[in-house]
Design an enzyme around this catalytic site. Structure first.
Site, PDB file in Angstrom:
ATOM      1  N   GLU A 122      -2.740   8.876 -10.643  1.00  0.00           N
ATOM      2  CA  GLU A 122      -2.357   7.650 -11.345  1.00  0.00           C
ATOM      3  C   GLU A 122      -2.373   7.880 -12.854  1.00  0.00           C
ATOM      4  O   GLU A 122      -3.206   8.642 -13.354  1.00  0.00           O
ATOM      5  CB  GLU A 122      -3.338   6.542 -10.967  1.00  0.00           C
ATOM      6  CG  GLU A 122      -3.517   6.381  -9.454  1.00  0.00           C
ATOM      7  CD  GLU A 122      -4.817   5.702  -9.075  1.00  0.00           C
ATOM      8  OE1 GLU A 122      -5.289   4.812  -9.840  1.00  0.00           O
ATOM      9  OE2 GLU A 122      -5.379   6.054  -8.019  1.00  0.00           O
ATOM     10  N   ARG A 133       0.858  -1.210   0.000  1.00  0.00           N
ATOM     11  CA  ARG A 133       0.000   0.000   0.000  1.00  0.00           C
ATOM     12  C   ARG A 133       0.884   1.248   0.000  1.00  0.00           C
ATOM     13  O   ARG A 133       1.367   1.704   1.046  1.00  0.00           O
ATOM     14  CB  ARG A 133      -0.903  -0.006   1.231  1.00  0.00           C
ATOM     15  CG  ARG A 133      -1.724   1.257   1.413  1.00  0.00           C
ATOM     16  CD  ARG A 133      -2.895   1.356   0.483  1.00  0.00           C
ATOM     17  NE  ARG A 133      -3.848   0.255   0.697  1.00  0.00           N
ATOM     18  CZ  ARG A 133      -4.878   0.041  -0.110  1.00  0.00           C
ATOM     19  NH1 ARG A 133      -5.057   0.810  -1.181  1.00  0.00           N
ATOM     20  NH2 ARG A 133      -5.711  -0.973   0.114  1.00  0.00           N
ATOM     21  N   ASP A 157     -12.584  10.123  -6.104  1.00  0.00           N
ATOM     22  CA  ASP A 157     -12.192   8.940  -6.876  1.00  0.00           C
ATOM     23  C   ASP A 157     -12.654   9.162  -8.309  1.00  0.00           C
ATOM     24  O   ASP A 157     -13.766   8.810  -8.684  1.00  0.00           O
ATOM     25  CB  ASP A 157     -12.856   7.692  -6.294  1.00  0.00           C
ATOM     26  CG  ASP A 157     -12.249   6.406  -6.847  1.00  0.00           C
ATOM     27  OD1 ASP A 157     -12.562   5.320  -6.303  1.00  0.00           O
ATOM     28  OD2 ASP A 157     -11.461   6.487  -7.813  1.00  0.00           O
ATOM     29  N   HIS A 204      -0.307   3.200 -10.240  1.00  0.00           N
ATOM     30  CA  HIS A 204      -1.240   3.687  -9.215  1.00  0.00           C
ATOM     31  C   HIS A 204      -0.459   4.461  -8.129  1.00  0.00           C
ATOM     32  O   HIS A 204      -0.451   4.056  -6.961  1.00  0.00           O
ATOM     33  CB  HIS A 204      -1.949   2.461  -8.618  1.00  0.00           C
ATOM     34  CG  HIS A 204      -3.155   2.750  -7.787  1.00  0.00           C
ATOM     35  ND1 HIS A 204      -3.121   3.504  -6.638  1.00  0.00           N
ATOM     36  CD2 HIS A 204      -4.441   2.348  -7.920  1.00  0.00           C
ATOM     37  CE1 HIS A 204      -4.333   3.553  -6.104  1.00  0.00           C
ATOM     38  NE2 HIS A 204      -5.148   2.876  -6.861  1.00  0.00           N
ATOM     39  N   ARG A 236       0.708  -6.721  -9.299  1.00  0.00           N
ATOM     40  CA  ARG A 236       1.157  -6.118  -8.032  1.00  0.00           C
ATOM     41  C   ARG A 236       1.288  -7.144  -6.905  1.00  0.00           C
ATOM     42  O   ARG A 236       1.815  -6.821  -5.847  1.00  0.00           O
ATOM     43  CB  ARG A 236       0.230  -4.974  -7.635  1.00  0.00           C
ATOM     44  CG  ARG A 236      -1.192  -5.410  -7.298  1.00  0.00           C
ATOM     45  CD  ARG A 236      -2.016  -4.220  -6.813  1.00  0.00           C
ATOM     46  NE  ARG A 236      -3.359  -4.659  -6.404  1.00  0.00           N
ATOM     47  CZ  ARG A 236      -4.197  -3.909  -5.704  1.00  0.00           C
ATOM     48  NH1 ARG A 236      -3.856  -2.679  -5.348  1.00  0.00           N
ATOM     49  NH2 ARG A 236      -5.383  -4.366  -5.347  1.00  0.00           N
TER      50      ARG A 236
HETATM   51  O1  TA6 Z   1      -7.486   4.078  -8.241  1.00  0.00           O
HETATM   52  C1  TA6 Z   1      -8.541   4.345  -7.344  1.00  0.00           C
HETATM   53  C2  TA6 Z   1      -9.058   3.017  -6.810  1.00  0.00           C
HETATM   54  O2  TA6 Z   1      -9.613   2.238  -7.839  1.00  0.00           O
HETATM   55  C3  TA6 Z   1     -10.066   3.308  -5.713  1.00  0.00           C
HETATM   56  O3  TA6 Z   1     -11.387   3.030  -6.133  1.00  0.00           O
HETATM   57  C4  TA6 Z   1      -9.610   2.416  -4.560  1.00  0.00           C
HETATM   58  O4  TA6 Z   1     -10.200   1.145  -4.645  1.00  0.00           O
HETATM   59  C5  TA6 Z   1      -8.102   2.393  -4.811  1.00  0.00           C
HETATM   60  O5  TA6 Z   1      -7.994   2.256  -6.226  1.00  0.00           O
HETATM   61  C6  TA6 Z   1      -7.318   1.373  -4.034  1.00  0.00           C
HETATM   62  O6  TA6 Z   1      -7.608   0.083  -4.484  1.00  0.00           O
HETATM   63  P1  TA6 Z   1      -6.880  -1.140  -3.700  1.00  0.00           P
HETATM   64  O7  TA6 Z   1      -7.348  -2.388  -4.405  1.00  0.00           O
HETATM   65  O8  TA6 Z   1      -5.398  -0.937  -3.820  1.00  0.00           O
HETATM   66  O9  TA6 Z   1      -7.332  -1.009  -2.262  1.00  0.00           O
END
Ligand code: TA6
Length: 297
Positions: free
Chosen positions: A270, A73, A211, A166, A95
């Site tokens: 991103e 994360r 978002d 991301h 990932r």
């Molecule tokens: O990129 C934004 C997103 O799609 C959000 O909707 C949120 O889910 C974030 O990614 C994080 O996703 P993750 O699967 O890493 O918790």
């Protein structure tokens, strides 16, 4: 494993390897200017990018997992072959897969470069039935970090994929942060669930969960971290779309690998291909890159 990585890809004063969090192997890139970066083989995951005076530019959650099968994360999670939810695990398989080193060098520019590769195998084929080679090239300069992603179709059938970097940026205060460059761009608000609209603001600021997927966005963007007086410039190439995300209070509480208060010090901007997935026929290759540069406001 560390010894073999060091023997195979170590470069004195530039590229070294060590055991990082969760006993996972990581590469450490050191530029002559003093800037540095760290990249885990797990997920092909860039977790740190520091300025020459040691300021951390990427956010990394204090609650992040560092274990096989789970995504880190923070930093730059590589989203492939699917963005978001769908038939595959959320944000795809790259990932949470174990990548391999495939190159290291110091470029004529002085940039320190490593390359990691993820090849399809029985595990990935069991989840996504296509043969591929995914490569991430990381180039560290004095004030820049370049991440270049490429996908080879190494199989006998065509496939479509989405790919996104991301990226989580460390900021001093989400209430003093602005994202520039998206005014007028068509967007999908993932929270509103109602079609497309246009961004009306010259600068995006944050006062709640955000978002949004910006479609065919300009290649030049800017993040102003006003609390730290720092500006991150983003130059993307071959990556049409941009996502701006901050989970804010309530969603942060629902994310177990994110501290409840950490939304205050992070923003995701991103870059990737989302709206129009890339179609690759056998032996075709796609590549896209993002160049991050830091400076002062
Ligand atoms: O990129 C934004 C997103 O799609 C959000 O909707 C949120 O889910 C974030 O990614 C994080 O996703 P993750 O699967 O890493 O918790």
């Amino acid at each position: 494993m560390i010894d073999s990585l060091q023997a195979g890809y170590g470069i004195q004063d530039a590229v070294s390897f060590s055991t990082g969090k969760g006993d996972l192997a990581k590469a450490i890139l050191a530029h002559t200017s003093g800037s540095s970066a760290e990249v885990y083989l797990h997920g092909g995951h860039i977790t740190s990018w520091k300025t020459f005076n040691g300021d951390e530019l990427f956010f990394l959650s204090r609650e992040s997992w560092f274990e096989p099968g789970r995504p880190i994360r923070g930093g730059i999670p590589i989203v492939f072959p699917q963005f978001g939810g769908g038939t595959l695990p959320a944000h795809g398989i790259a990932r949470t897969s174990e990548w391999k080193l495939s190159g290291s060098s110091v470029l004529d520019s002085g940039e320190v470069c490593i390359e990691l590769t993820l090849l399809s195998d029985d595990m990935t084929l069991g989840v996504w039935p296509h043969e591929f080679a995914l490569r991430l090239k990381v180039m560290l300069g004095a004030e820049s970090l370049t991440a270049r992603l490429s996908v080879d179709n190494s199989g006998l059938d065509s496939f479509d994929f989405q790919a996104v970097m991301h990226t989580y940026f460390a900021i001093g205060d989400i209430g003093k942060c602005a994202v520039h460059g998206l005014e007028g761009v068509t967007l999908i608000d993932s929270l509103a669930g109602c079609g497309k609209s246009a961004e009306s603001r010259p600068a995006i600021r944050f006062a709640g969960e955000t978002d949004r997927i910006y479609l065919s966005a300009p290649d030049a963007l800017q993040i102003d971290d006003e609390a730290n007086g720092r500006r991150i410039s983003i130059a993307k190439n071959g990556m049409a779309d941009v996502v701006v995300w901050n989970p804010w209070v309530n969603k942060s509480k629902r994310i177990s690998d994110l501290g409840d208060d950490e939304y205050l010090r992070m923003v995701c901007v991103e870059t990737g291909v989302i709206e129009h997935p890339i179609h690759l026929t056998p032996k075709e290759t796609w590549s896209g890159e993002t160049v991050f540069t830091f400076g002062s406001i």
